[in-house]
Design an enzyme around this catalytic site. Structure first.
Site, PDB file in Angstrom:
ATOM      1  N   ASP A 173      -1.803  -1.219   0.330  1.00 36.59           N
ATOM      2  CA  ASP A 173      -1.926   0.020  -0.435  1.00 36.59           C
ATOM      3  C   ASP A 173      -0.569   0.432  -0.995  1.00 36.59           C
ATOM      4  O   ASP A 173      -0.453   0.852  -2.157  1.00 36.59           O
ATOM      5  CB  ASP A 173      -2.498   1.115   0.468  1.00 36.59           C
ATOM      6  CG  ASP A 173      -2.573   2.465  -0.233  1.00 36.59           C
ATOM      7  OD1 ASP A 173      -3.303   2.567  -1.233  1.00 36.59           O
ATOM      8  OD2 ASP A 173      -1.895   3.405   0.217  1.00 36.59           O
ATOM      9  N   ASP A 219     -10.987  -2.141   0.384  1.00 42.00           N
ATOM     10  CA  ASP A 219     -10.052  -2.329   1.499  1.00 42.00           C
ATOM     11  C   ASP A 219      -9.516  -3.764   1.531  1.00 42.00           C
ATOM     12  O   ASP A 219      -8.319  -3.989   1.762  1.00 42.00           O
ATOM     13  CB  ASP A 219     -10.747  -2.013   2.824  1.00 42.00           C
ATOM     14  CG  ASP A 219     -11.056  -0.530   2.991  1.00 42.00           C
ATOM     15  OD1 ASP A 219     -10.523   0.283   2.211  1.00 42.00           O
ATOM     16  OD2 ASP A 219     -11.844  -0.199   3.892  1.00 42.00           O
ATOM     17  N   GLU A 272      -6.798  -4.507  -1.086  1.00 42.60           N
ATOM     18  CA  GLU A 272      -5.468  -4.069  -0.663  1.00 42.60           C
ATOM     19  C   GLU A 272      -4.927  -4.956   0.454  1.00 42.60           C
ATOM     20  O   GLU A 272      -3.724  -5.264   0.497  1.00 42.60           O
ATOM     21  CB  GLU A 272      -5.528  -2.612  -0.218  1.00 42.60           C
ATOM     22  CG  GLU A 272      -5.830  -1.655  -1.362  1.00 42.60           C
ATOM     23  CD  GLU A 272      -5.971  -0.208  -0.919  1.00 42.60           C
ATOM     24  OE1 GLU A 272      -5.872   0.680  -1.776  1.00 42.60           O
ATOM     25  OE2 GLU A 272      -6.191   0.024   0.305  1.00 42.60           O
TER      26      GLU A 272
END
Length: 253
Positions: A63, A132, A135
């Protein structure tokens, strides 16, 4: 074998052998020196061995890698843009929906390591899981080959668009809110009009309501996705451009 003992098509898919990770590496354009990093980036918590055996730590790192890489890309691509414009473009490119689309383009679904419940619940297409994992993969590439290689991967997958265009993946809710406020209208309201599906795989139908016009409707596997679709339907129907300005047919035609 009788019908009761015959495996269902879903069960057969759940036990289908995974394609080799080299196929995913080809799509990423990166061959891992440490393939365990890629395996970890694809492992959901439902299948993890221990607290650190899932992609969650890599997601945390990825991230931050994504944010810095996108900020660097936007700074170089739009030299005349002010801080507000850069921030809006950044928000559009790092949002969950965009990350999920990138993961889908990489076709990570067949490679995911999921627990049985997640497999049966459609986890390979779950937007949150896909975002998710996107990232986490960026975090894995960063650890495997450094920031420059991770930045190259980001720049290949997250395109900011032309200098004169609106940012790719513009937040439809923000655009609709800007349009409404610019006309002195209240902030758009969003209402769940229908919820269907089981608890582990819900589906929402949401209405976007703006004072004085017909509501728009959107569906999605989360309230956030459905709200975006509902806002987008209003923008499209009313001829509102992504910048918040109404389309003028005499000028564009």
């Amino acid at each position: 074998m009788n019908d009761a003992a015959r495996p269902t098509s879903r069960a057969r898919r759940a036990h289908k052998p995974k394609p080799p990770l080299s196929a995913l590496e080809d799509r990423l354009g990166h061959t891992f020196a440490d393939p365990n990093l890629l395996s970890l980036a694809l492992t959901h918590v439902s299948k993890a061995a221990g607290r650190t055996g899932s992609y969650q730590r890599l997601e945390f790192l990825g991230d931050r890698v994504l944010g810095l890489a996108i900020a660097d890309l936007l700074y170089r691509t739009f030299p005349e843009a002010d801080e507000g414009d850069l921030s809006r473009r950044l928000a559009g490119l790092v949002r969950r929906e965009t990350c999920a689309s990138v993961a889908a383009a990489w076709d990570v679904g067949p490679h995911l390591v999921l627990g049985p419940g997640e497999v049966m619940g459609g986890g390979r297409r779950n937007q949150t899981i896909l975002a998710d994992v996107c990232e986490a993969i960026l975090g894995a590439v960063y650890l495997d080959a450094g920031f420059a290689r991770a930045r190259d991967l980001v720049e290949a997958a997250f395109r900011p668009g032309e200098k004169t265009g609106a940012p790719r993946g513009r937040d439809a809710k923000s655009a609709l809110q800007e349009w409404a406020m610019g006309r002195g209208l209240p902030i758009p309201a969003y209402e769940v009009v229908e919820r269907s599906g089981p608890d582990h795989a819900p589906r929402f139908r949401i209405a976007a309501r703006v004072e004085g016009i017909e509501p728009g409707y959107g569906e999605g596997t989360s309230k956030r996705l459905a709200e975006q679709e509902a806002a987008r339907s209003v923008l499209a129907r009313e001829g509102i451009g992504e910048s918040g300005a109404e389309t003028n047919a005499t000028e564009t035609g």
